[in-house]
Write an enzyme that holds these catalytic residues in place. Structure first.
Site, PDB file in Angstrom:
ATOM      1  N   HIS A 155       0.690  -1.405  -0.103  1.00 16.34           N
ATOM      2  CA  HIS A 155      -0.070   0.229   0.149  1.00 16.34           C
ATOM      3  C   HIS A 155       0.714   1.188  -0.025  1.00 16.34           C
ATOM      4  O   HIS A 155       2.072   1.148   0.053  1.00 16.34           O
ATOM      5  CB  HIS A 155      -1.108  -0.102   1.091  1.00 16.34           C
TER       6      HIS A 155
ATOM      7  N   CYS B  98       2.608  -7.868  15.357  1.00 13.99           N
ATOM      8  CA  CYS B  98       3.939  -7.039  15.589  1.00 13.99           C
ATOM      9  C   CYS B  98       5.061  -8.041  15.469  1.00 13.99           C
ATOM     10  O   CYS B  98       6.107  -7.658  15.194  1.00 13.99           O
ATOM     11  CB  CYS B  98       4.077  -6.506  16.990  1.00 13.99           C
TER      12      CYS B  98
ATOM     13  N   LYS C  53      -6.649  -3.047   6.774  1.00 15.29           N
ATOM     14  CA  LYS C  53      -7.368  -4.217   6.110  1.00 15.29           C
ATOM     15  C   LYS C  53      -8.730  -4.207   6.591  1.00 15.29           C
ATOM     16  O   LYS C  53      -9.727  -4.110   5.663  1.00 15.29           O
ATOM     17  CB  LYS C  53      -6.861  -5.603   6.487  1.00 15.29           C
TER      18      LYS C  53
ATOM     19  N   HIS D  26      -2.312  -3.360  17.312  1.00 21.26           N
ATOM     20  CA  HIS D  26      -3.198  -4.320  16.643  1.00 21.26           C
ATOM     21  C   HIS D  26      -4.560  -4.591  17.125  1.00 21.26           C
ATOM     22  O   HIS D  26      -5.405  -5.172  16.529  1.00 21.26           O
ATOM     23  CB  HIS D  26      -2.477  -5.411  16.191  1.00 21.26           C
TER      24      HIS D  26
ATOM     25  N   CYS E  71      -3.268  -5.826  22.103  1.00 22.46           N
ATOM     26  CA  CYS E  71      -1.820  -4.953  21.821  1.00 22.46           C
ATOM     27  C   CYS E  71      -2.401  -3.774  21.360  1.00 22.46           C
ATOM     28  O   CYS E  71      -3.278  -3.550  20.645  1.00 22.46           O
ATOM     29  CB  CYS E  71      -1.212  -5.870  20.565  1.00 22.46           C
TER      30      CYS E  71
ATOM     31  N   HIS F 268       3.850   1.513   2.458  1.00 22.21           N
ATOM     32  CA  HIS F 268       5.239   0.731   1.985  1.00 22.21           C
ATOM     33  C   HIS F 268       5.835   1.649   0.789  1.00 22.21           C
ATOM     34  O   HIS F 268       7.148   1.552   0.914  1.00 22.21           O
ATOM     35  CB  HIS F 268       4.630  -0.681   1.426  1.00 22.21           C
TER      36      HIS F 268
ATOM     37  N   CYS G 179       2.402 -11.106  20.059  1.00 21.55           N
ATOM     38  CA  CYS G 179       1.628 -10.394  19.134  1.00 21.55           C
ATOM     39  C   CYS G 179       2.104 -10.874  17.669  1.00 21.55           C
ATOM     40  O   CYS G 179       3.198 -10.423  17.284  1.00 21.55           O
ATOM     41  CB  CYS G 179       1.475  -8.860  19.066  1.00 21.55           C
TER      42      CYS G 179
ATOM     43  N   LYS H 134      -6.358   5.503  10.336  1.00 20.44           N
ATOM     44  CA  LYS H 134      -5.210   4.680  10.134  1.00 20.44           C
ATOM     45  C   LYS H 134      -5.594   3.559   8.900  1.00 20.44           C
ATOM     46  O   LYS H 134      -6.705   3.096   8.787  1.00 20.44           O
ATOM     47  CB  LYS H 134      -5.070   3.707  11.472  1.00 20.44           C
TER      48      LYS H 134
END
Ligand code: MSP
Length: 518
Positions: free
Chosen positions: A17, A130, A298, A147, A144, A20, A127, A295
Site C-alpha cells: 500500500h 507485531c 485491512k 493491533h 496489543c 510501503h 503479538c 489508520k
C-alpha cells in the site's frame, strides 16, 4: 565513494500500500541523488517471508500445504509493484533464499560462539501483528495497542539473546554517534528504552512450522525479526560473497518507519556488536501515513494502492505528493482531494507551466516566427550576462544547490523540494518582471539573453527534480537535447551555470496536463 541504503523488508501477507510505497520511494529518491553525486550506490529492498502473518494468510487462502508457492506468488507481486513504479533497487532479497539462510546460520553461530545465546523458557505474550514478544505492561485492556487484538499466550523452550548485556555499549555508541538515530525525537525515545527497558529476548520459536531452522537444533526456528534484520548483511553478500560484502558494508542508511525503531536501534546494533561486525552509520525513522485521518488497515478497507494512483496521475506526481505533503520524519495524511489540489497548483500550474512558457518562447525564436531564426545554442549562449541582475541569478541557483545538498545530507528530501519550488517561483517572477514579450519589440538581443537565462534555469530545475521526478526530468532533457547524467558528468559538474549546452528546443506535450486521462 559508496552508498549503501536499505528499506525494511516487508511482510507479504497482502499487497503493497501507499505506506510501503512511501519508504521505498524515498529510498529511491535518495538512491538517485547519491548516484547523481557519482557514488557507487547499492539500494536493497526485499521481503520478509518467514513470518507467521504470511503463513496465516496462506492458510486463509487454502494454501496452508503450499506455503512456498504462496510466498513465491506474493513475493513476485511485490517485486512487480516496485518494477512497475520504476523503483531502481539494486537487489531484492527474499528471506527464503538459500543465500539468506546461509548468512543467518553463519551469524547465529558467531553470536553463539561469543556466548550470547542461551536456552531458557519464554512465558509471556506474542503479538502476531507485531511479530513480537510483548510485555503484559504494554497491553491495553489485554490487547496489543497497535493491533487491537489479544496476543497469544506462549510458554516455550526458547533460545535467548543476551541483549541486556549490551545496554552500556549501546548507550555509549548512540552518544558518540549523534547521527546514528534520526530524527532527534526518536533518538530520545530509543535512549529511554535502552536505559530503562532493555531485556534479553527470545530469538527462536518452538511451535512454528515455518522458518530457518536453528543451527544444531532443527526443532526450533529462528525468531523472524532476528532472521529478518540479517537481510541487511545477506543482501550484499554476507555468507556468500565476501568481496561484495566488504565493498558495501557498513550500511550508510537504514530507512524505516517509526514503529520498528527499537528493532533497528537496539536489537540490531547489539546483534552486530555480538557478531563482531561494524554498525550502520544511520537509521532514519519516518512517520506514518493515515488515510483521510484514519489508520490504514485491512479491516477498514482503506488501504491505497500506489499502482492505481500512478496509473491515473503518473508516478512522478505521486512521488512529489508523498514527499511534499509531509515533513519527512513526521506523520502525514493522504487524501485524494489534497492530491488533486497539489497536482493542479504545484505541478500543472507550477513547474509544468514554467517549463512550457520558457520552451514556448524559445521555440518561437528557433522557428523564426517572432524574430530571425536562431539556433538553440545561440540563444542559450546569450544567457551569460555581465549585468548585475543576471549575475545574481547565477548566484541564486548556486545557493539553491547548496541548500539542496545540505538537506540531502540531513535526509530531509522534503526540504530539498522546498528549495526547488522557490527557484521555480523565482523563474516565474523573473518572467513577470522582465516581460520579455514587451522587450522583443525593441531589443532582440536583450530578449535573447533573457530567454537564454530562462532556458538555463529550466535545465537546473530539471536536474534538481531528477531524483524526485525522474520521468519529468527525462522529458525536459529530451526537449532541450541535453544528455542524461552519465560517467564523468555528475552533479559537481552539472550544477555549474551553463555546464552543458542546450542543443534542441522542442516543447513536447504538457508535463502535467490538467484532467489527466485514466
Ligand atoms: N517485516 C518487518 C520489517 C523487517 S526489516 C528487517 C515489517 N514489515 S511491514 O510490512 O510491516 O513494513 C513496515 C514498514 O512499512 C514500516 O516500517 C514503514 O517503512 C512502511 N509502512 C507501513 N505502513 C505505513 C504507513 N501507514 N505509513 C508510512 N509507512 C508505512 O515491519
Amino acid at each position: 565513494m559508496k552508498y549503501y541504503l536499505t528499506t525494511p523488508i516487508y511482510y507479504i501477507n497482502d499487497k503493497p500500500h501507499i505506506g510501503h510505497a512511501y519508504t521505498t520511494i524515498v529510498s529511491d529518491i535518495l538512491a538517485h541523488y547519491h548516484r547523481l553525486r557519482g557514488a557507487d550506490v547499492f539500494f536493497l529492498t526485499g521481503v520478509d517471508e518467514n513470518s507467521l502473518k504470511n503463513i496465516e494468510a496462506a492458510e486463509k487462502l487454502g494454501m496452508g500445504d503450499r506455503i512456498q508457492e504462496y510466498l513465491d506468488m506474493q513475493s513476485a507481486l511485490w517485486k512487480q509493484t516496485w518494477d512497475s513504479l520504476g523503483i531502481t533497487y539494486t537487489d531484492f532479497i527474499r528471506t527464503t533464499e538459500e543465500r539468506h539462510k546461509q548468512g543467518v546460520e553463519k551469524f547465529w553461530k558467531r553470536v553463539r560462539e561469543n556466548g550470547d545465546i542461551y536456552k531458557g523458557t519464554y512465558e509471556g505474550f506474542y503479538c502476531v501483528g507485531c511479530e513480537a514478544f510483548i510485555r503484559e505492561t504494554d497491553l491495553v485492556d489485554g490487547k496489543c495497542q497497535h493491533h487491537d487484538k489479544e496476543p497469544k499466550k506462549l510458554i516455550e523452550e526458547n533460545y535467548f539473546f543476551a541483549l541486556s548485556k549490551y545496554r552500556e555499549r549501546l548507550l555509549a555508541y548512540i552518544e558518540q554517534n549523534p547521527d546514528f538515530v534520526q530524527p532527534q525525537s526518536r533518538r530520545n525515545e530509543i535512549v529511554n528504552y535502552i536505559r530503562d527497558h532493555l531485556e534479553d529476548v527470545s530469538i527462536s520459536r518452538q511451535s512454528m512450522k515455518w522458518g530457518i531452522p536453528v543451527p544444531g537444533d532443527p526443532e526450533q526456528v529462528v525468531y523472524v525479526w532476528f532472521d529478518a534484520l540479517i537481510n541487511y548483511l545477506t543482501g550484499i553478500g554476507y555468507g556468500w560473497d565476501d568481496e561484495l560484502f566488504a565493498r558495501y558494508w557498513p550500511a550508510d542508511l537504514h530507512l524505516v518507519g517509526k514503529e520498528i525503531i527499537k528493532f533497528h536501534c537496539a536489537l540490531w546494533p547489539a546483534m552486530l556488536m555480538s557478531a563482531g561486525i561494524s554498525l550502520p552509520a544511520r537509521v532514519f525513522a519516518h512517520g506514518f501515513f493515515t488515510i483521510d485521518g484514519q489508520k490504514m488497515s485491512k479491516s477498514l478497507g482503506n488501504a491505497i494502492d500506489p499502482v492505481e494512483i500512478a496509473k491515473v496521475h503518473g508516478m512522478d506526481a505521486m512521488r512529489y505528493f508523498l514527499l511534499r505533503e509531509v515533513p519527512f520524519g513526521g506523520d502525514g495524511d493522504f487524501s485524494y482531494e489534497r492530491f488533486s489540489k497539489r497536482y493542479e497548483s504545484d505541478l500543472s500550474k507550477g513547474v509544468g507551466n514554467f517549463v512550457s512558457r520558457v520552451l514556448a518562447m524559445a521555440e518561437k525564436m528557433v522557428s523564426g516566427s517572432i524574430s530571425e531564426k536562431m539556433e538553440p545554442d545561440t540563444i542559450f549562449s546569450q544567457g551569460i550576462s555581465d549585468q548585475v541582475g543576471d549575475d545574481s541569478i547565477h548566484e541564486r541557483v548556486q545557493e539553491v544547490w547548496q541548500e539542496y545538498e545540505e538537506t540531502f545530507d540531513r535526509i530531509r528530501p522534503d526540504e530539498a523540494l522546498d528549495a526547488v519550488w522557490r527557484l521555480i517561483s523565482f523563474g516565474d517572477k523573473y518572467i513577470e518582471e522582465k516581460k520579455p514579450w514587451a522587450i522583443l519589440k525593441g531589443n532582440t538581443e536583450e530578449y535573447t539573453k533573457i530567454i537564454g537565462i530562462l532556458l538555463e534555469l529550466v535545465r537546473h530545475v530539471s536536474l534538481l527534480l531528477y531524483p524526485f521526478m525522474p520521468e519529468t526530468a527525462l522529458k525536459v532533457w529530451r526537449s532541450l537535447g541535453v544528455e542524461e547524467p552519465h560517467k564523468e558528468q555528475y552533479l559537481a559538474k552539472l550544477k555549474e551555470w551553463r555546464a552543458v549546452p542546450i542543443t534542441k528546443i522542442e516543447r513536447g506535450e504538457a508535463l502535467f496536463p490538467l484532467n489527466p486521462k485514466p
